[in-house]
Design a protein around this motif. Structure first.
Motif, PDB file in Angstrom:
ATOM      1  N   THR A  78      47.670  38.854  49.510  1.00  0.00           N
ATOM      2  CA  THR A  78      46.486  39.548  49.033  1.00  0.00           C
ATOM      3  C   THR A  78      45.258  38.873  49.622  1.00  0.00           C
ATOM      4  N   THR A  89      41.458  30.691  39.364  1.00  0.00           N
ATOM      5  CA  THR A  89      42.628  31.221  40.080  1.00  0.00           C
ATOM      6  C   THR A  89      42.771  30.509  41.426  1.00  0.00           C
ATOM      7  N   LEU A 130      43.063  44.530  46.733  1.00  0.00           N
ATOM      8  CA  LEU A 130      42.225  44.340  45.541  1.00  0.00           C
ATOM      9  C   LEU A 130      41.479  45.623  45.173  1.00  0.00           C
ATOM     10  N   GLN A 176      52.610  33.635  40.886  1.00  0.00           N
ATOM     11  CA  GLN A 176      51.421  32.873  40.487  1.00  0.00           C
ATOM     12  C   GLN A 176      51.865  31.492  40.009  1.00  0.00           C
ATOM     13  N   LEU A 210      38.776  36.552  43.588  1.00  0.00           N
ATOM     14  CA  LEU A 210      39.556  35.679  42.719  1.00  0.00           C
ATOM     15  C   LEU A 210      38.567  34.792  41.970  1.00  0.00           C
ATOM     16  N   SER A 259      53.549  33.498  47.781  1.00  0.00           N
ATOM     17  CA  SER A 259      52.326  34.300  47.731  1.00  0.00           C
ATOM     18  C   SER A 259      51.225  33.621  48.529  1.00  0.00           C
ATOM     19  N   ALA A 283      46.979  34.177  49.663  1.00  0.00           N
ATOM     20  CA  ALA A 283      45.700  34.901  49.564  1.00  0.00           C
ATOM     21  C   ALA A 283      44.818  34.444  50.718  1.00  0.00           C
ATOM     22  N   ASP A 323      44.104  42.685  37.836  1.00  0.00           N
ATOM     23  CA  ASP A 323      44.834  41.576  37.217  1.00  0.00           C
ATOM     24  C   ASP A 323      46.323  41.895  37.127  1.00  0.00           C
ATOM     25  N   LEU A 381      48.013  41.672  40.442  1.00  0.00           N
ATOM     26  CA  LEU A 381      48.193  40.304  40.947  1.00  0.00           C
ATOM     27  C   LEU A 381      49.209  39.518  40.127  1.00  0.00           C
TER      28      LEU A 381
END
Ligand SMILES: O=C(O)[C@H](O)[C@@H](O)[C@H](O)[C@H](O)COP(=O)(O)O
Length: 239
Positions: free
Chosen positions: A72, A187, A108, A131, A183, A43, A45, A123, A126
């Protein structure tokens, strides 16, 4: 670059922004590749704004199992996804192409009128992707904000509270347009690989002043994130 933080800062300085973009894209791709080989998926971001455009152009040419990568944003402006100031629009136009067309993008923005009403839905989106994030690439504004953790936003303390159970927070900056979704500090700080991308002498000075032992409190958001991050933060800089 002299600075203090809980995160161990690792500076990478380049003679040109093009060199920086190439090496940053390589660093991101290598971290994602490690995540894929260790856990089967990865993942990422990314930030919006102008700074990452050259890096996006480099990254989208890199060979990787992009179909195993979830992407993301660290933050977005609460705007229609085709608005010129939307980070989602920016990423769709500049990043999710060529090799990266195979990656899974998780936006988002939702259909809710206000970002505060969308927190539970975002949430949930995601939490469906790996994560903590394998890679988070941060930018920084001249006021020391990072992601949309603006020092002037009334919602900053909640977004920066390590006990906040959400992955995202809604903020309304006073000094910048649009409602924001970001975020949370926790996070971001949990990311397995944290990278900060800044360019120009002005931002370098702002960053170094924010990180100095003598910096006035409350510390600026960029520092608050790095003070919370337990590992290494790679700081990529070029004039
Ligand atoms: O939506 C945003 O604005 C960002 O994600 C933000 O945190 C950005 O990284 C900084 O504002 C720097 O912006 P520039 O790269 O345009 O200087």
């Amino acid at each position: 670059m002299e600075a203090t933080a809980m995160a161990q800062l690792k500076p990478h300085e380049f003679d040109s922004r093009t060199d920086l973009d190439i090496w940053l894209a390589r660093e991101i791709a290598a971290a994602l590749e490690t995540a894929i080989s260790e856990r089967g998926s990865a993942s990422l971001a990314v930030s919006g704004g102008r700074t990452p455009l050259g890096m996006f152009q480099q990254l989208r040419q890199m060979r990787l199992d992009w179909d195993k990568v979830w992407i993301t944003l660290v933050d977005d402006r609460w705007l229609p996804a085709d608005h010129p100031d939307s980070n989602e629009a920016l990423v769709r136009e500049h990043l999710l192409k060529y090799q990266l067309a195979a990656a899974h993008f998780v936006p988002l923005k939702t259909v809710h009128e206000q970002p505060a009403a969308a927190l539970a839905d975002i949430d949930q989106r995601l939490r469906a992707i790996p994560q903590p994030f394998d890679v988070v690439v941060l930018g920084m504004g001249d006021d020391g904000h990072t992601a949309s953790l603006f020092p002037c936003a009334a919602e900053l303390e909640a977004a920066a509270d390590p006990a906040n159970p959400r992955l995202v927070a809604a903020l309304q900056p006073m000094s910048a347009p649009y409602g924001r979704i970001s975020l949370t500090l926790a996070t971001i700080a949990r990311a397995r690989n944290l990278l900060l991308h800044i360019t120009g002498s002005k931002k370098k000075q702002i960053f170094e002043a924010a990180m100095a032992a003598s910096a006035a409190e409350p510390h600026l958001p960029v520092r608050r994130v790095l003070d919370r991050a337990p590992g290494v933060c790679h700081v990529f800089w070029a004039e």
